[in-house]
Write a protein that holds these residues in place. Structure first.
Motif, PDB file in Angstrom:
ATOM      1  N   MET A   1      46.532  26.458  24.409  1.00 56.96           N
ATOM      2  CA  MET A   1      45.718  27.676  24.420  1.00 56.96           C
ATOM      3  C   MET A   1      45.671  28.499  25.681  1.00 56.96           C
ATOM      4  N   GLY A   2      45.988  27.462  26.865  1.00 55.61           N
ATOM      5  CA  GLY A   2      45.825  28.050  28.045  1.00 55.61           C
ATOM      6  C   GLY A   2      46.229  29.293  28.488  1.00 55.61           C
ATOM      7  N   PRO A   3      47.638  29.461  27.916  1.00 54.02           N
ATOM      8  CA  PRO A   3      48.177  30.703  28.541  1.00 54.02           C
ATOM      9  C   PRO A   3      47.674  31.800  28.336  1.00 54.02           C
ATOM     10  N   LEU A   4      46.644  31.809  27.191  1.00 52.04           N
ATOM     11  CA  LEU A   4      46.105  33.215  26.864  1.00 52.04           C
ATOM     12  C   LEU A   4      44.683  33.463  27.764  1.00 52.04           C
ATOM     13  N   ASN A   5      44.400  34.741  27.887  1.00 50.05           N
ATOM     14  CA  ASN A   5      43.270  35.086  28.190  1.00 50.05           C
ATOM     15  C   ASN A   5      41.897  34.588  27.468  1.00 50.05           C
ATOM     16  N   GLY A   6      41.218  33.747  28.301  1.00 54.07           N
ATOM     17  CA  GLY A   6      40.107  33.013  27.337  1.00 54.07           C
ATOM     18  C   GLY A   6      40.588  31.982  26.516  1.00 54.07           C
ATOM     19  N   GLY A   7      41.605  31.492  26.751  1.00 47.89           N
ATOM     20  CA  GLY A   7      42.397  30.502  25.799  1.00 47.89           C
ATOM     21  C   GLY A   7      41.686  29.231  25.899  1.00 47.89           C
TER      22      GLY A   7
ATOM     23  N   LYS B   1      36.914  25.466  36.982  1.00 48.86           N
ATOM     24  CA  LYS B   1      37.969  24.935  37.943  1.00 48.86           C
ATOM     25  C   LYS B   1      38.921  26.138  38.090  1.00 48.86           C
ATOM     26  N   ARG B   2      38.987  26.850  36.946  1.00 45.52           N
ATOM     27  CA  ARG B   2      40.227  27.863  36.584  1.00 45.52           C
ATOM     28  C   ARG B   2      39.672  28.985  36.701  1.00 45.52           C
ATOM     29  N   GLY B   3      38.632  29.382  37.205  1.00 49.30           N
ATOM     30  CA  GLY B   3      37.906  30.530  37.499  1.00 49.30           C
ATOM     31  C   GLY B   3      37.505  31.434  36.382  1.00 49.30           C
ATOM     32  N   TYR B   4      36.894  30.863  35.199  1.00 50.26           N
ATOM     33  CA  TYR B   4      36.237  31.336  34.285  1.00 50.26           C
ATOM     34  C   TYR B   4      34.757  31.546  34.577  1.00 50.26           C
ATOM     35  N   ASP B   5      34.270  32.789  34.027  1.00 52.92           N
ATOM     36  CA  ASP B   5      32.945  33.040  34.249  1.00 52.92           C
ATOM     37  C   ASP B   5      31.865  32.055  33.845  1.00 52.92           C
ATOM     38  N   LYS B   6      30.901  31.715  34.886  1.00 55.57           N
ATOM     39  CA  LYS B   6      29.991  31.019  34.390  1.00 55.57           C
ATOM     40  C   LYS B   6      29.103  31.093  33.223  1.00 55.57           C
TER      41      LYS B   6
ATOM     42  N   ARG C   1      36.571  40.353  24.360  1.00 56.92           N
ATOM     43  CA  ARG C   1      35.949  40.074  25.431  1.00 56.92           C
ATOM     44  C   ARG C   1      36.799  40.074  26.697  1.00 56.92           C
ATOM     45  N   CYS C   2      37.601  38.868  26.436  1.00 57.90           N
ATOM     46  CA  CYS C   2      38.435  38.355  27.632  1.00 57.90           C
ATOM     47  C   CYS C   2      39.798  39.321  27.973  1.00 57.90           C
ATOM     48  N   LYS C   3      40.012  40.244  26.807  1.00 55.06           N
ATOM     49  CA  LYS C   3      41.046  41.210  26.873  1.00 55.06           C
ATOM     50  C   LYS C   3      40.754  42.433  27.685  1.00 55.06           C
ATOM     51  N   MET C   4      39.481  42.704  27.382  1.00 61.23           N
ATOM     52  CA  MET C   4      38.934  44.006  28.050  1.00 61.23           C
ATOM     53  C   MET C   4      38.464  43.433  29.338  1.00 61.23           C
ATOM     54  N   GLN C   5      38.037  42.265  29.617  1.00 62.29           N
ATOM     55  CA  GLN C   5      37.832  41.902  31.053  1.00 62.29           C
ATOM     56  C   GLN C   5      38.366  40.700  31.328  1.00 62.29           C
ATOM     57  N   PRO C   6      39.540  40.492  31.693  1.00 63.38           N
ATOM     58  CA  PRO C   6      40.351  39.440  32.154  1.00 63.38           C
ATOM     59  C   PRO C   6      39.975  38.232  32.959  1.00 63.38           C
ATOM     60  N   ASP C   7      39.196  38.929  33.975  1.00 64.87           N
ATOM     61  CA  ASP C   7      38.537  38.357  34.879  1.00 64.87           C
ATOM     62  C   ASP C   7      37.594  37.189  34.420  1.00 64.87           C
ATOM     63  N   LEU C   8      36.991  37.199  33.135  1.00 63.89           N
ATOM     64  CA  LEU C   8      35.901  36.535  32.575  1.00 63.89           C
ATOM     65  C   LEU C   8      36.795  34.972  32.153  1.00 63.89           C
ATOM     66  N   GLY C   9      37.931  35.238  31.837  1.00 64.60           N
ATOM     67  CA  GLY C   9      38.542  33.918  31.274  1.00 64.60           C
ATOM     68  C   GLY C   9      39.892  34.140  31.575  1.00 64.60           C
ATOM     69  N   PRO C  10      40.467  33.927  32.759  1.00 60.78           N
ATOM     70  CA  PRO C  10      42.018  34.201  33.200  1.00 60.78           C
ATOM     71  C   PRO C  10      42.712  33.066  32.559  1.00 60.78           C
ATOM     72  N   SER C  11      44.161  33.405  32.314  1.00 58.51           N
ATOM     73  CA  SER C  11      44.984  32.424  31.548  1.00 58.51           C
ATOM     74  C   SER C  11      45.356  31.528  32.789  1.00 58.51           C
TER      75      SER C  11
ATOM     76  N   SER D   1      20.852  34.151  29.855  1.00 58.94           N
ATOM     77  CA  SER D   1      21.740  35.394  29.486  1.00 58.94           C
ATOM     78  C   SER D   1      23.076  34.964  28.880  1.00 58.94           C
ATOM     79  N   SER D   2      23.594  33.732  28.898  1.00 61.69           N
ATOM     80  CA  SER D   2      24.970  33.618  28.484  1.00 61.69           C
ATOM     81  C   SER D   2      24.947  33.555  27.105  1.00 61.69           C
ATOM     82  N   ILE D   3      23.873  33.306  26.207  1.00 63.85           N
ATOM     83  CA  ILE D   3      23.944  33.056  24.800  1.00 63.85           C
ATOM     84  C   ILE D   3      23.329  34.258  24.178  1.00 63.85           C
ATOM     85  N   ILE D   4      23.113  35.629  24.940  1.00 59.74           N
ATOM     86  CA  ILE D   4      22.705  36.659  23.972  1.00 59.74           C
ATOM     87  C   ILE D   4      23.721  37.231  23.075  1.00 59.74           C
ATOM     88  N   PRO D   5      25.002  37.298  23.487  1.00 63.29           N
ATOM     89  CA  PRO D   5      26.276  37.790  22.630  1.00 63.29           C
ATOM     90  C   PRO D   5      26.202  36.994  21.313  1.00 63.29           C
ATOM     91  N   PHE D   6      26.138  35.487  21.770  1.00 68.00           N
ATOM     92  CA  PHE D   6      26.423  34.593  20.591  1.00 68.00           C
ATOM     93  C   PHE D   6      25.125  34.473  19.576  1.00 68.00           C
TER      94      PHE D   6
END
Length: 440
Positions: A91-97, A133-138, A197-207, A407-412
């Motif tokens: 799944m890693g090659p996908l944004n947010g994978g 470690k791979r730059g995902y938004d905390k 969300r990661c398609k719209m904001q790739p920096d949140l979950g880089p491949s 704040s992280s749990i609001i959308p979920f």
């Protein structure tokens, strides 16, 4: 003193004891035993003893320690870690994978464990460091792990649904089947949200970087083998049960044996793993058994008081609520209580009142068990004292603050509320599978 005032006094005493930090089973059992003695004198001694006999005579209780053992064995032997490695690569090659892979990992762990805390522990120890470690938004990362781990109480073999079945006197097998589609629905909603969300904001979950993705196809195929063993264990528990090959208790025994054999085949069945697994199994099983014992005693006192009829009169006659209005009021009360209590405490406190009322209003108690469990998932992540919030804070790195976790749990939480509404409007999502299976 009226029976209504006695019931109110019991509730207020119970809440006060819980807020002072008393153990759930101790607070519930003490209030129930003291109330029975004060109300009925020496005859009140019989209530706790009768509750213990009911508990010890209930054959499905054997499933509880076996499923807990299975979950801890898979966790301690590292089989869950192997599964995440597979999701990591594929799944890693996908944004947010990696976030999507974490949700899939949580679904698999839920199907092998049945406890939310196991998914949380594995997610924070395995998935959290990898994504950070791979730059995902905390905030994305912590929200994903909390939401994913909450699926542990919905997907069979859910321990919470086992507890609900014991207290509500409903067949656990039907409750498990009822939780399958709602649990998968919530997981799908989480994955769709992460993808968009990661398609719209790739920096949140880089491949994953290209150098990590460069791997021989044969190596990738070999990694798929890490997912075969957990799937075999899942099939040994739920698959054989649904096919009618094993009973509920037999499926739990098969699952425990399969987990042990898997650890042995992997060469990881060490003395340390066995000691830790057995110790944790004993601790958690005893805790649940004491809670159920206290709940049965508490429920017996409420039955004797006629408090169920008082609550029904309050909702329907005094407040003039419709049956659906009563149902919504119940779910709101669960969410409010979930801000301060865990799922077992909520179930013990309100089950003696709500479950008979649900039946009298004509609602299906199996369906209501699913609604209760989804509401528990929401309550797990609701400030100020949501269970998962503090677990995450205890396990996460120091640079992740409590504000980040809140704040992280609001959308979920919004997605879970939407999922709860869908299951309420379309009960067939929960009832179709058990009704179809048992119709055959």
């Amino acid at each position: 003193m009226s029976y209504e005032m006695i019931a109110l006094l019991m509730f207020s005493t119970l809440m006060l004891m819980l807020l002072t930090g008393q153990r759930v089973f101790g607070a519930v059992g003490f209030v129930a035993a003291a109330a029975s003695l004060l109300l009925w004198g020496n005859g009140g001694f019989e209530m706790p003893f009768n509750a213990s006999i009911v508990l010890l005579n209930w054959y499905p209780m054997l499933t509880l320690p076996l499923f807990i053992y299975m979950g801890y064995m898979l966790s301690e032997s590292g089989i869950a870690s192997d599964l995440y490695r597979m999701f990591h690569v594929w799944m890693g090659p996908l944004n947010g994978g990696l976030a999507i892979g974490t949700i899939l990992l949580m679904v698999a762990i839920s199907a092998m464990n049945g406890l939310s805390v196991a998914g949380m522990a594995i997610g924070t120890s395995i998935a959290l460091p990898e994504m950070l470690k791979r730059g995902y938004d905390k905030r994305m990362v912590t929200g994903v792990i909390q939401a994913g781990s909450s699926l542990g109480i919905m997907v069979p073999p859910s321990i919470v649904l086992v507890l609900y079945g014991m207290i509500a006197r409903q067949p656990v097998s039907q409750l498990w089947m009822a939780g399958v589609f709602p649990g998968l629905l919530l997981a799908a909603m989480f994955i769709i949200y992460i993808t968009i969300r990661c398609k719209m904001q790739p920096d949140l979950g880089p491949s994953l970087p290209a150098e990590e993705r460069d791997m021989e196809r044969g190596e990738k195929i070999r990694l798929l083998g890490a997912g075969i063993l957990p799937l075999v264990i899942i099939f040994s528990v739920t698959g054989l049960f649904v096919m009618g090959v094993t009973s509920l208790v037999e499926s739990s025994a098969v699952g425990a044996a399969a987990a042990t054999i898997a650890a042995l085949l992997k060469g990881r069945l060490t003395r340390k793993v066995m000691d830790t697994t057995l110790h944790q199994t004993l601790c958690v099983s005893c805790m649940f058994m004491w809670i159920i014992l206290a709940a049965l005693c508490f429920g017996a006192v409420f039955d004797g008081l006629g408090a169920v009829h008082a609550i029904e009169s309050l909702f329907l006659d005094t407040w003039g609520l419709s049956p659906w209005g009563v149902l919504i009021m119940m779910q709101v009360s669960y969410i409010i209580m979930g801000m301060f209590l865990d799922d077992t405490a909520m179930l013990v406190i309100v089950a003696p009142l709500y479950i008979p009322l649900i039946k009298s209003l004509g609602f299906n108690p199996i369906w209501y068990g699913v609604l209760y469990t989804i509401t528990c998932q929401i309550a797990y992540m609701t400030p100020p004292f949501g269970y998962n919030l503090f677990l995450m804070k205890a396990m996460a790195p120091k640079d992740i603050s409590l504000v980040d976790i809140y704040s992280s749990i609001i959308p979920f939480v919004i997605l879970m509320c939407l999922g709860l509404g869908v299951v309420m409007v379309f009960p067939e999502l929960a009832l179709w599978l058990p009704q179809t299976y048992y119709a055959k």
